[in-house]
Design a protein around this motif. Structure first.
Motif, mmCIF file in Angstrom:
data_model
loop_
_atom_site.group_PDB
_atom_site.id
_atom_site.type_symbol
_atom_site.label_atom_id
_atom_site.label_comp_id
_atom_site.label_asym_id
_atom_site.label_seq_id
_atom_site.Cartn_x
_atom_site.Cartn_y
_atom_site.Cartn_z
ATOM 1 N N VAL A 196 0.833 -1.187 0.000
ATOM 2 C CA VAL A 196 0.000 0.000 0.000
ATOM 3 C C VAL A 196 0.878 1.251 0.000
ATOM 4 C CG1 VAL A 196 -1.610 1.279 1.458
ATOM 5 C CG2 VAL A 196 -1.860 -1.190 1.206
ATOM 6 N N GLU A 197 0.629 2.145 -0.924
ATOM 7 C CA GLU A 197 1.350 3.423 -0.915
ATOM 8 C C GLU A 197 1.041 4.170 0.368
ATOM 9 O OE1 GLU A 197 1.235 6.316 -4.089
ATOM 10 O OE2 GLU A 197 0.822 4.663 -5.484
ATOM 11 N N ALA A 198 2.063 4.734 0.974
ATOM 12 C CA ALA A 198 1.833 5.402 2.253
ATOM 13 C C ALA A 198 2.628 6.691 2.314
ATOM 14 C CB ALA A 198 2.228 4.489 3.401
ATOM 15 N N ASP A 199 2.250 7.516 3.264
ATOM 16 C CA ASP A 199 2.991 8.742 3.496
ATOM 17 C C ASP A 199 4.238 8.410 4.304
ATOM 18 O OD1 ASP A 199 2.726 11.757 3.209
ATOM 19 O OD2 ASP A 199 3.268 11.517 5.317
ATOM 20 N N ALA A 200 5.307 9.181 4.099
ATOM 21 C CA ALA A 200 6.574 8.845 4.739
ATOM 22 C C ALA A 200 6.570 9.107 6.240
ATOM 23 C CB ALA A 200 7.697 9.616 4.079
ATOM 24 N N PHE A 211 3.284 -2.800 3.815
ATOM 25 C CA PHE A 211 2.695 -4.103 3.516
ATOM 26 C C PHE A 211 1.645 -4.370 4.591
ATOM 27 C CE2 PHE A 211 5.127 -5.871 0.015
ATOM 28 C CZ PHE A 211 6.127 -4.917 -0.098
ATOM 29 N N MET A 212 0.399 -4.439 4.148
ATOM 30 C CA MET A 212 -0.700 -4.550 5.089
ATOM 31 C C MET A 212 -1.312 -5.942 5.002
ATOM 32 S SD MET A 212 -0.770 -1.382 6.208
ATOM 33 C CE MET A 212 -2.365 -1.003 6.912
ATOM 34 N N ALA A 213 -1.367 -6.598 6.159
ATOM 35 C CA ALA A 213 -2.145 -7.831 6.245
ATOM 36 C C ALA A 213 -3.607 -7.424 6.376
ATOM 37 C CB ALA A 213 -1.700 -8.646 7.449
ATOM 38 N N LEU A 214 -4.428 -7.911 5.479
ATOM 39 C CA LEU A 214 -5.826 -7.480 5.489
ATOM 40 C C LEU A 214 -6.589 -8.184 6.604
ATOM 41 C CD1 LEU A 214 -6.510 -7.481 1.637
ATOM 42 C CD2 LEU A 214 -5.663 -5.634 3.102
ATOM 43 N N ASN A 233 -2.717 3.945 1.490
ATOM 44 C CA ASN A 233 -3.269 4.343 2.772
ATOM 45 C C ASN A 233 -4.228 5.501 2.567
ATOM 46 O OD1 ASN A 233 -2.703 2.953 4.973
ATOM 47 N ND2 ASN A 233 -0.945 4.149 5.632
ATOM 48 N N LEU A 234 -5.200 5.609 3.450
ATOM 49 C CA LEU A 234 -6.172 6.679 3.342
ATOM 50 C C LEU A 234 -5.483 8.042 3.275
ATOM 51 C CD1 LEU A 234 -9.187 6.962 3.218
ATOM 52 C CD2 LEU A 234 -9.236 7.278 5.692
ATOM 53 N N ILE A 402 -12.742 3.077 -6.148
ATOM 54 C CA ILE A 402 -12.081 2.825 -4.863
ATOM 55 C C ILE A 402 -13.010 2.072 -3.912
ATOM 56 C CG2 ILE A 402 -11.281 3.994 -2.751
ATOM 57 C CD1 ILE A 402 -9.222 3.954 -5.019
ATOM 58 N N ALA A 403 -12.434 1.052 -3.266
ATOM 59 C CA ALA A 403 -13.122 0.393 -2.150
ATOM 60 C C ALA A 403 -12.186 0.445 -0.950
ATOM 61 C CB ALA A 403 -13.456 -1.047 -2.510
ATOM 62 N N PHE A 404 -12.756 0.254 0.235
ATOM 63 C CA PHE A 404 -11.936 0.309 1.460
ATOM 64 C C PHE A 404 -11.740 -1.087 2.043
ATOM 65 C CE2 PHE A 404 -12.952 4.933 2.983
ATOM 66 C CZ PHE A 404 -12.200 5.419 1.925
ATOM 67 N N ALA A 405 -10.591 -1.275 2.641
ATOM 68 C CA ALA A 405 -10.353 -2.475 3.435
ATOM 69 C C ALA A 405 -9.577 -2.020 4.662
ATOM 70 C CB ALA A 405 -9.549 -3.503 2.646
ATOM 71 N N ARG A 406 -9.506 -2.905 5.655
ATOM 72 C CA ARG A 406 -8.712 -2.558 6.838
ATOM 73 C C ARG A 406 -7.529 -3.493 6.914
ATOM 74 N NH1 ARG A 406 -11.100 1.379 9.258
ATOM 75 N NH2 ARG A 406 -9.773 1.347 11.097
ATOM 76 N N GLY A 407 -6.423 -2.981 7.463
ATOM 77 C CA GLY A 407 -5.214 -3.797 7.473
ATOM 78 C C GLY A 407 -4.334 -3.517 8.661
ATOM 79 N N VAL A 408 -3.459 -4.491 8.938
ATOM 80 C CA VAL A 408 -2.437 -4.360 9.969
ATOM 81 C C VAL A 408 -1.099 -4.262 9.252
ATOM 82 C CG1 VAL A 408 -1.209 -5.594 11.789
ATOM 83 C CG2 VAL A 408 -3.704 -5.622 11.739
ATOM 84 N N GLU A 409 -0.330 -3.233 9.580
ATOM 85 C CA GLU A 409 0.952 -3.039 8.918
ATOM 86 C C GLU A 409 1.945 -4.093 9.415
ATOM 87 O OE1 GLU A 409 2.625 0.842 9.609
ATOM 88 O OE2 GLU A 409 4.614 0.107 9.045
ATOM 89 N N VAL A 410 2.437 -4.936 8.510
ATOM 90 C CA VAL A 410 3.432 -5.936 8.895
ATOM 91 C C VAL A 410 4.804 -5.634 8.297
ATOM 92 C CG1 VAL A 410 1.889 -7.858 9.443
ATOM 93 C CG2 VAL A 410 2.526 -7.415 7.049
ATOM 94 N N GLY A 411 4.836 -4.776 7.296
ATOM 95 C CA GLY A 411 6.126 -4.429 6.695
ATOM 96 C C GLY A 411 6.077 -3.016 6.159
#
Lengths: 570, 570
Positions: A196-200, A211-214, A233-234, A402-411
């Motif tokens: 997932v693209e994210a802010d720094a 890397f998000m575990a869904l 990321n949102l 766009i659809a939304f999902a939730r995730g836990v950041e693992v990497g």
């Protein structure tokens, strides 16, 4: 032979009261982890076997990608963190202590400072670059609210890697190698994940993926495209604005209306019987040292990170009630862009341009203005993308919505650039003998969090369902009645035979009722269960697949190849 | 293929100024370790490979001995240490910190408290015992004077194990299993070591051995027998006293002599022209809350630990000058056992009985007494073994005499008994349903210190000489001139061939002169070096054994079996 009677697997029948999510409950119930203090856990023997397997996969893929493993200290001198400016900036999450000589140390939550100073001291020439160094280590972060078992801890295990390059292209290569390695790692451990693209964020840098575990319990919202592999990321996901879609309307003159105690969007839509998208919200933000008004359509959500990046600012927050009154002479809820002094800076989200006949605050308690038209009734300094993306919005790639999902950041993979090499003086001599700062990347994997995420994604109402690659053992051998000599002997022979073939077996030799053993087996969740019953007299044993529930009756003589084939398929 | 040009091995030509001992110098010079703060080191890639090999050997032997691996936290709540009484007793070596909520934590230097509370909570029945749990983990101890590189650090890697039994016989079994496992471990890693009887020290308990790697720089003195395998720490080694060997002499009456400024044994022997063994030293010791005079023959050394054990005391130290004056009205140097008040307690080492015509202090400044005879001129409360053993003393086993060696402690096996289980309430229900405290043992190995000890014992003036079992790589492949295509290609083919056969190879592809590469190879010290020169045109390469210096010229086609055989022999 690992006999369960002698092995420390303290399973629990009761669901622990303070565990909210599946992985936390199951870590406790299956005897995998025990809390010593808030956010501080002991990994029990079964869990450690899985952690070692995750670590082995991480090492294989890191080494394959050309990274070298070392091990840096936990104790980090304060001086290093002062050089980078993070001794103060990191805040209370950094655990600190004084040694017996009153020297200050941090307990490493991350190792940018240490690795940068090491490479600064040991590498001086372009000939020794690129370099990618990693470690697997216990890290410390004093979370304000540790929660969710191993998901958000104060002491946790991480793999962190740091790359050093002489060029941005070199960094791009290392970054891509890590991105690919991470994709292989998370695939191999059995996670359903998205990059997932994210802010720094505060660590700095210009390019970053999480890397998000869904999973539904994830604390982060992921915006992904219904087509293609776009995900962000949102806070990062770009909202595409293609210009006004409607013709320019003839809007009646602006008009002041009495709106007593009507401060929220919901109150306004009810009071005026209009849609939220006809309202223009005026939010006062503190951007570093100045106050700015940001306009957002009533049905949209402000994205502070985008405002922060627009101004290249360090801090962005909502202004205080007092600051708002000083700026516009009206309380929050009645702020608006019309008639403000010229020195008040106003920016607006792109979609504000679509509101042709809008409602805004009148900068006066209990009053709003209607029939407001941007451009006609107020000017803004800049339009831009300042809102969160929403489900149903067009994907920035142009493909799908766009659809939304939730995730836990693992990497997490970051391009750091020269932030740390400049702060700590990590330079090299280039081919022309000129001193240049090294260009860095950093790459983290939460090892213990990955363990939790695997459980979070792989379970049912009866317990854990381990993927074969990280299961503590492959097979659970259970005699229905361990007191029956024939069943016991057969179980031990089968365990020995499978072990001989390189299959990892836990043998439940306990003098418990079959029901208890089966319940524990489902809870512990090894991929395959072999049940040894009276049928073993006829040479038959039962194999049960934990995930599918399928059962097979197999002759003992064919057991090894049958199990090997099943494990390979799972 | 691990190419040295890309691998972080920052060898040093210069001997670092602050490194006093061989292993410290070589750890730095061979690029194995770098100091981050006093007693805090980064393990570089080569060293980490060796650490992993040591850990693998430790795991194999621990698992074989029936122990189970888990992993406990570094952060340990103060409350646990208060329960055992060690929060105060451990002193400044315990690193402490406050979290953001001002709760106190220790950074674990050892884990008796944590494991005991874990087992207390999870194991309640004799059916689940015995249990032996171990971990491999980074530990913290705020040494007052970190030194000798990885020998005495503030952050270090340990294996610690804890056993729980229902009987002392059970503990004996676990203890013996650990003793045997440790003997195998230290043999396998290539150490010259001895298992040495030791005092239990502050950790408590009744039986303990230290595994000492023999090296001259060792901070501990080992007393061993010239025959048999007896060995003990200096503080522990029992001195056998078989009764007086000389007939009772007729000693002239006691006489006071003027001995101005004669306080030491050396001053006395010079002034009076006598031997040290004719003097009886009178030492004033503080034993917990009382003062005691201990008599020792002039040529012997006091052993405070033996005095402490005699009194079953917690603290023993030399009395202060003020305490001495209060007790005997004379300064240290002139204290003696004659004519003291009856309430002054005097004990004496056995060998004091052999001094029939002795010199003692007169309890008056600048005066001594001569012709003093124990029993006639003064009485003691008890004779006992209160001195250090000396080289040449008879072995306590009766076989051989005592010689001294120096050693570094790399392992330790303790019988803890019920000290921690009682303090923390770790009880179980026995077969009769009665609650009993668990009987514990604990077993430590200094993993990072073992690494240093291996280097300390295995080196020459050119560098390290790794034992095969823990060498970072087995073989160093070095083309004499990497610019010669044929040598380079052959080197890469040989590296690939050996790697394929499971042999670990470091390939020196650097564009350096042969002399530089050979010097680095000797310094890094891999067991075998393969030199690829022009002779490779004729299919020949040279193999050099690092330890013996032997060289062999071998045909490339026979290389793999030849190397395998050599490695098996080393």
């Amino acid at each position: 032979m690992l006999k369960q009677s002698q092995y420390l697997i303290p399973t629990l029948r009761e669901v622990p009261a303070d565990a909210e999510i599946a992985s936390h409950k199951l870590l406790l119930r299956a005897g995998l982890a025990r809390q010593l203090a808030s956010g501080v856990y002991t990994y029990m023997p079964l869990a450690l076997r899985t952690l070692h397997k995750i670590q082995a996969i991480v090492r294989e893929e890191m080494n394959r990608a050309g990274a070298q493993e070392l091990l840096m200290p936990t104790l980090q001198p304060a001086e290093l963190w002062q050089l980078s400016g993070r001794w103060d900036a990191y805040g209370p999450e950094l655990m600190r202590l004084d040694d017996r000589h009153d020297r200050q140390f941090a307990l490493g939550p991350t190792h940018e400072e240490v690795i940068t100073s090491l490479v600064r001291d040991e590498v001086n020439s372009y000939k020794k670059l690129p370099l990618n160094l990693y470690q697997i280590q216990t890290k410390f972060r004093d979370e304000v609210r540790p929660r969710f078992g191993l998901i958000r801890c104060r002491e946790f295990i991480m793999k962190d890697a740091y790359s050093f390059d002489t060029s941005w292209e070199g960094l791009e290569n290392n970054f891509q190698a890590m991105f690919d390695a991470y994709s292989r790692i998370f695939t191999r451990v059995g996670l359903n994940f998205r990059a997932v693209e994210a802010d720094a964020g505060t660590i700095g840098g210009t390019g970053t993926y999480e890397f998000m575990a869904l999973c539904e319990i994830g604390e982060d919202t992921i915006a992904y495209s219904t087509e293609g592999d776009y995900a962000a990321n949102l806070e990062k996901a770009e909202v595409v604005y293609k210009g006004k879609t409607q013709p320019d309307l003839n809007v009646p003159p602006m008009e002041k209306i009495h709106t007593p105690a009507t401060r929220t969007i919901e109150q306004l839509t009810n009071a005026l019987q209009i849609e939220a998208k006809q309202i223009i919200k005026s939010l006062v933000l503190r951007v570093d040292d100045k106050l700015v008004i940001v306009l957002i359509r009533g049905d949209h959500e402000l994205n502070e990170v985008k405002v922060k990046n627009h101004y290249d600012a360090t801090h962005v927050s909502m202004a205080s009630e007092e600051e708002i009154r000083n700026l516009v002479k009206a309380p929050a809820g009645f702020v608006g862009p019309v008639g403000l002094p010229a020195d008040v800076e106003i920016i607006a989200d792109n979609f504000v341009q679509d509101v042709q006949d809008g409602v805004v605050g009148a900068n006066e308690v209990d009053y709003h203005l209607r029939h407001v038209k941007p451009g006609r009734d107020f000017q803004v300094k800049a339009y831009g993308d300042f809102r969160n993306i929403m489900e149903g919005d067009e994907s920035p790639t142009g493909k799908g919505t766009i659809a939304f999902a939730r995730g836990v950041e693992v990497g997490h993979v970051f391009k750091l650039g020269t932030k740390y090499s400049q702060a700590l003086g990590a330079t090299y001599l280039d081919e022309n003998g000129r001193s240049q700062p090294m260009i860095m990347g950093c790459y983290g994997i939460g090892i213990s969090r990955t363990l939790a995420a695997v459980i979070e994604q792989n379970n049912d109402e009866n317990g854990i369902i381990w993927p074969v690659s990280v299961a503590p053992f492959h097979v659970h051998v259970i005699p229905v009645n361990a007191k029956v000599e024939e069943q016991r002997t057969a179980s031990e022979e089968i365990t020995a035979m499978l072990t001989e073939a390189g299959i990892e077996v836990l043998y439940d030799d306990r003098p418990e009722r079959a029901g208890v053993k089966f319940k524990d087996a489902d809870l512990i969740g090894l991929p395959l269960r072999i049940t040894v019953s009276d049928k073993v007299q006829d040479g038959l044993v039962e194999i049960k697949v934990r995930r599918s529930g399928e059962t097979f009756e197999v002759n003992r003589t064919e057991l090894v190849p049958f199990i090997q084939e099943l494990l390979a398929k799972l």
